[in-house]
Write a protein that holds these residues in place. Structure first.
Motif, PDB file in Angstrom:
ATOM      1  N   CYS A   1     -49.269  19.878  33.966  1.00  0.00           N
ATOM      2  CA  CYS A   1     -50.097  21.053  33.656  1.00  0.00           C
ATOM      3  C   CYS A   1     -51.589  20.747  33.609  1.00  0.00           C
ATOM      4  O   CYS A   1     -52.368  21.584  33.193  1.00  0.00           O
ATOM      5  CB  CYS A   1     -49.625  21.742  32.387  1.00  0.00           C
ATOM      6  SG  CYS A   1     -49.912  20.814  30.915  1.00  0.00           S
ATOM      7  N   ILE A   2     -51.977  19.564  34.050  1.00  0.00           N
ATOM      8  CA  ILE A   2     -53.418  19.325  34.230  1.00  0.00           C
ATOM      9  C   ILE A   2     -53.637  19.114  35.720  1.00  0.00           C
ATOM     10  O   ILE A   2     -52.939  18.315  36.342  1.00  0.00           O
ATOM     11  CB  ILE A   2     -53.908  18.066  33.488  1.00  0.00           C
ATOM     12  CG1 ILE A   2     -53.643  18.202  31.999  1.00  0.00           C
ATOM     13  CG2 ILE A   2     -55.400  17.852  33.732  1.00  0.00           C
ATOM     14  CD1 ILE A   2     -54.135  17.013  31.202  1.00  0.00           C
TER      15      ILE A   2
ATOM     16  N   VAL B   1     -54.683  21.240  24.779  1.00  0.00           N
ATOM     17  CA  VAL B   1     -55.527  20.148  25.270  1.00  0.00           C
ATOM     18  C   VAL B   1     -56.749  20.774  25.917  1.00  0.00           C
ATOM     19  O   VAL B   1     -56.630  21.723  26.699  1.00  0.00           O
ATOM     20  CB  VAL B   1     -54.775  19.296  26.318  1.00  0.00           C
ATOM     21  CG1 VAL B   1     -55.710  18.278  26.954  1.00  0.00           C
ATOM     22  CG2 VAL B   1     -53.600  18.590  25.677  1.00  0.00           C
TER      23      VAL B   1
ATOM     24  N   GLU C   1     -47.151  25.370  29.804  1.00  0.00           N
ATOM     25  CA  GLU C   1     -46.551  24.179  30.401  1.00  0.00           C
ATOM     26  C   GLU C   1     -46.924  22.900  29.671  1.00  0.00           C
ATOM     27  O   GLU C   1     -46.498  21.819  30.062  1.00  0.00           O
ATOM     28  CB  GLU C   1     -46.901  24.095  31.881  1.00  0.00           C
ATOM     29  CG  GLU C   1     -46.176  25.172  32.657  1.00  0.00           C
ATOM     30  CD  GLU C   1     -46.095  24.890  34.128  1.00  0.00           C
ATOM     31  OE1 GLU C   1     -46.841  24.034  34.619  1.00  0.00           O
ATOM     32  OE2 GLU C   1     -45.285  25.544  34.794  1.00  0.00           O
ATOM     33  N   CYS C   2     -47.712  23.022  28.619  1.00  0.00           N
ATOM     34  CA  CYS C   2     -48.109  21.829  27.868  1.00  0.00           C
ATOM     35  C   CYS C   2     -47.175  21.643  26.678  1.00  0.00           C
ATOM     36  O   CYS C   2     -47.064  22.519  25.825  1.00  0.00           O
ATOM     37  CB  CYS C   2     -49.547  21.968  27.392  1.00  0.00           C
ATOM     38  SG  CYS C   2     -50.047  20.604  26.335  1.00  0.00           S
ATOM     39  N   ILE C   3     -46.514  20.495  26.626  1.00  0.00           N
ATOM     40  CA  ILE C   3     -45.587  20.244  25.516  1.00  0.00           C
ATOM     41  C   ILE C   3     -46.285  19.528  24.358  1.00  0.00           C
ATOM     42  O   ILE C   3     -45.637  19.089  23.420  1.00  0.00           O
ATOM     43  CB  ILE C   3     -44.347  19.438  25.988  1.00  0.00           C
ATOM     44  CG1 ILE C   3     -44.792  18.109  26.618  1.00  0.00           C
ATOM     45  CG2 ILE C   3     -43.498  20.239  26.952  1.00  0.00           C
ATOM     46  CD1 ILE C   3     -43.629  17.190  26.972  1.00  0.00           C
ATOM     47  N   LEU C   4     -47.599  19.386  24.451  1.00  0.00           N
ATOM     48  CA  LEU C   4     -48.424  18.790  23.377  1.00  0.00           C
ATOM     49  C   LEU C   4     -48.000  17.362  23.036  1.00  0.00           C
ATOM     50  O   LEU C   4     -48.026  16.966  21.874  1.00  0.00           O
ATOM     51  CB  LEU C   4     -48.388  19.679  22.117  1.00  0.00           C
ATOM     52  CG  LEU C   4     -48.931  21.091  22.306  1.00  0.00           C
ATOM     53  CD1 LEU C   4     -48.682  21.932  21.059  1.00  0.00           C
ATOM     54  CD2 LEU C   4     -50.419  21.062  22.635  1.00  0.00           C
ATOM     55  N   CYS C   5     -47.613  16.606  24.045  1.00  0.00           N
ATOM     56  CA  CYS C   5     -47.196  15.230  23.796  1.00  0.00           C
ATOM     57  C   CYS C   5     -48.387  14.322  23.520  1.00  0.00           C
ATOM     58  O   CYS C   5     -48.217  13.226  22.976  1.00  0.00           O
ATOM     59  CB  CYS C   5     -46.401  14.691  24.979  1.00  0.00           C
ATOM     60  SG  CYS C   5     -47.354  14.608  26.505  1.00  0.00           S
ATOM     61  N   GLY C   6     -49.581  14.743  23.941  1.00  0.00           N
ATOM     62  CA  GLY C   6     -50.788  13.947  23.677  1.00  0.00           C
ATOM     63  C   GLY C   6     -50.949  12.735  24.585  1.00  0.00           C
ATOM     64  O   GLY C   6     -51.864  11.939  24.410  1.00  0.00           O
ATOM     65  N   LEU C   7     -50.074  12.572  25.594  1.00  0.00           N
ATOM     66  CA  LEU C   7     -50.178  11.394  26.463  1.00  0.00           C
ATOM     67  C   LEU C   7     -51.514  11.366  27.209  1.00  0.00           C
ATOM     68  O   LEU C   7     -52.165  10.328  27.323  1.00  0.00           O
ATOM     69  CB  LEU C   7     -49.027  11.370  27.475  1.00  0.00           C
ATOM     70  CG  LEU C   7     -47.648  10.996  26.934  1.00  0.00           C
ATOM     71  CD1 LEU C   7     -46.581  11.198  27.995  1.00  0.00           C
ATOM     72  CD2 LEU C   7     -47.639   9.546  26.462  1.00  0.00           C
ATOM     73  N   CYS C   8     -51.941  12.540  27.705  1.00  0.00           N
ATOM     74  CA  CYS C   8     -53.185  12.600  28.486  1.00  0.00           C
ATOM     75  C   CYS C   8     -54.386  12.198  27.627  1.00  0.00           C
ATOM     76  O   CYS C   8     -55.238  11.408  28.048  1.00  0.00           O
ATOM     77  CB  CYS C   8     -53.394  14.003  29.051  1.00  0.00           C
ATOM     78  SG  CYS C   8     -53.351  15.296  27.795  1.00  0.00           S
TER      79      CYS C   8
ATOM     80  N   CYS D   1     -49.343  13.152  32.674  1.00  0.00           N
ATOM     81  CA  CYS D   1     -48.788  14.379  32.095  1.00  0.00           C
ATOM     82  C   CYS D   1     -47.354  14.594  32.603  1.00  0.00           C
ATOM     83  O   CYS D   1     -47.126  14.708  33.800  1.00  0.00           O
ATOM     84  CB  CYS D   1     -49.654  15.569  32.475  1.00  0.00           C
ATOM     85  SG  CYS D   1     -48.930  17.105  31.892  1.00  0.00           S
ATOM     86  N   PRO D   2     -46.377  14.639  31.706  1.00  0.00           N
ATOM     87  CA  PRO D   2     -44.993  14.766  32.174  1.00  0.00           C
ATOM     88  C   PRO D   2     -44.638  16.151  32.686  1.00  0.00           C
ATOM     89  O   PRO D   2     -43.566  16.326  33.256  1.00  0.00           O
ATOM     90  CB  PRO D   2     -44.168  14.425  30.931  1.00  0.00           C
ATOM     91  CG  PRO D   2     -45.052  14.693  29.775  1.00  0.00           C
ATOM     92  CD  PRO D   2     -46.460  14.513  30.244  1.00  0.00           C
ATOM     93  N   THR D   3     -45.526  17.124  32.501  1.00  0.00           N
ATOM     94  CA  THR D   3     -45.195  18.480  32.946  1.00  0.00           C
ATOM     95  C   THR D   3     -46.086  18.960  34.089  1.00  0.00           C
ATOM     96  O   THR D   3     -45.876  20.045  34.609  1.00  0.00           O
ATOM     97  CB  THR D   3     -45.326  19.488  31.783  1.00  0.00           C
ATOM     98  OG1 THR D   3     -46.712  19.646  31.495  1.00  0.00           O
ATOM     99  CG2 THR D   3     -44.593  19.021  30.551  1.00  0.00           C
TER     100      THR D   3
HETATM  101  S1  SF4 Z   1     -49.886  15.093  28.936  1.00  0.00           S
HETATM  102 FE1  SF4 Z   1     -49.574  17.201  29.690  1.00  0.00          FE
HETATM  103  S2  SF4 Z   1     -47.962  18.018  28.371  1.00  0.00           S
HETATM  104 FE2  SF4 Z   1     -48.781  16.206  27.311  1.00  0.00          FE
HETATM  105  S3  SF4 Z   1     -50.436  16.996  25.991  1.00  0.00           S
HETATM  106 FE3  SF4 Z   1     -51.380  16.411  27.913  1.00  0.00          FE
HETATM  107  S4  SF4 Z   1     -51.434  18.304  29.125  1.00  0.00           S
HETATM  108 FE4  SF4 Z   1     -49.943  18.610  27.471  1.00  0.00          FE
END
Ligand code: SF4
Ligand code: SF4
Ligand code: FES
Length: 240
Positions: free
Chosen positions: A180-181, A155, A124-131, A176-178
């Motif tokens: 998953c945290i 992450v 579920e992590c799209i690896l956007c790096g926002l978090c 996190c847009p998905t």
């Molecule tokens: S914000 Fe969510 S989707 Fe984006 S990198 Fe972090 S855990 Fe992954």
């Protein structure tokens, strides 16, 4: 200094060097993004925000979230090439994250029925790096990071153990847009300090991911700043 720039035929004035996405916003044009957030430095990793730019008679594709506006520039946000790239980005992500509501919404809007790329183990992590960036740039504690390479990229907290610097502010779970945290309460301390990464049920966004105009988002950003200021004050006091 303000400069004129043309976005999809509309002339707008923006600060020289401002990202193109700001000019598009001024022109009332929506550009989809995944790794961009106005509270954070541009990252330019997801490539969803691609646009075509004509500058000095040369036409090229650039990421609008971090490409600086220059006078005389003309921007096209919805060409065949742009649509093709956005579709490819979404399809690649769908192969990794087939159950993420945000991606499903984007796919539906782009008329994508299925991904042409090989499916991987659902994540579920799209690896956007926002978090990671919110934790570092806004909260200022760097409790999480992007670890490993290639398909192992994820992450995680350092050494995948409960962080001893995480203040439990919840920013990462919020941004996190998905979804998953997940934050889970730690019985030993009054604050939430343990992070559990992994899949969990996600309620779709009540505002269809229109974060820019969302009152929940604005209230959160205000609240989170208060939490962080309070944390830093108590941290400084405990050091005296
Ligand atoms: S914000 Fe969510 S989707 Fe984006 S990198 Fe972090 S855990 Fe992954
Ligand atoms: S809860 Fe912890 S990891 Fe998440 S943003 Fe706050 S300090 Fe960083
Ligand atoms: S939003 Fe521009 S590259 Fe991700």
């Amino acid at each position: 200094m303000k400069i004129p720039i043309i976005v999809d035929g509309q002339m707008v004035q923006v600060d020289q060097g401002a990202p193109i996405i700001d000019a598009a916003k001024k022109a009332g044009i929506f550009i989809p993004t995944l790794c961009y957030h106005e509270s954070l430095k541009p990252y330019g990793s997801c490539r969803l925000c691609m646009v075509e730019v004509v500058q000095n008679k040369q036409r090229r594709l650039v990421t609008s979230c971090n490409f600086p506006a220059e006078g005389g520039m003309e921007v096209f946000t919805n060409t065949d090439k742009v649509r093709q790239i956005r579709r490819m980005v979404v399809e690649l992500l769908l192969a990794r994250c087939p159950d993420v509501p945000l991606l499903k919404t984007m796919a539906r809007q782009m008329g994508i029925k299925s991904s042409r790329f090989k499916k991987r183990e659902a994540n579920e992590c799209i690896l956007c790096g926002l978090c990671v960036r919110f934790c570092e740039e806004v909260v200022g504690v760097c409790a999480i990071g992007l670890a490993n390479r290639g398909i192992e990229r994820e992450v995680a907290t350092p050494f995948k153990v409960a962080s001893d610097v995480c203040i439990g502010c919840g920013s990462c779970t919020y941004i996190c847009p998905t979804g998953c945290i997940e934050m889970v309460p730690d019985e030993k301390t009054p604050r939430l300090r343990i992070m559990k990464m992994g899949n969990h049920p996600l309620s779709p966004c009540p505002n269809d991911y229109q974060c820019e105009n969302c009152s929940i988002e604005q209230e959160f950003l205000k609240d989170i700043k208060d939490v962080i200021v309070e944390f830093r004050r108590s941290y400084r006091n405990s050091e005296r």
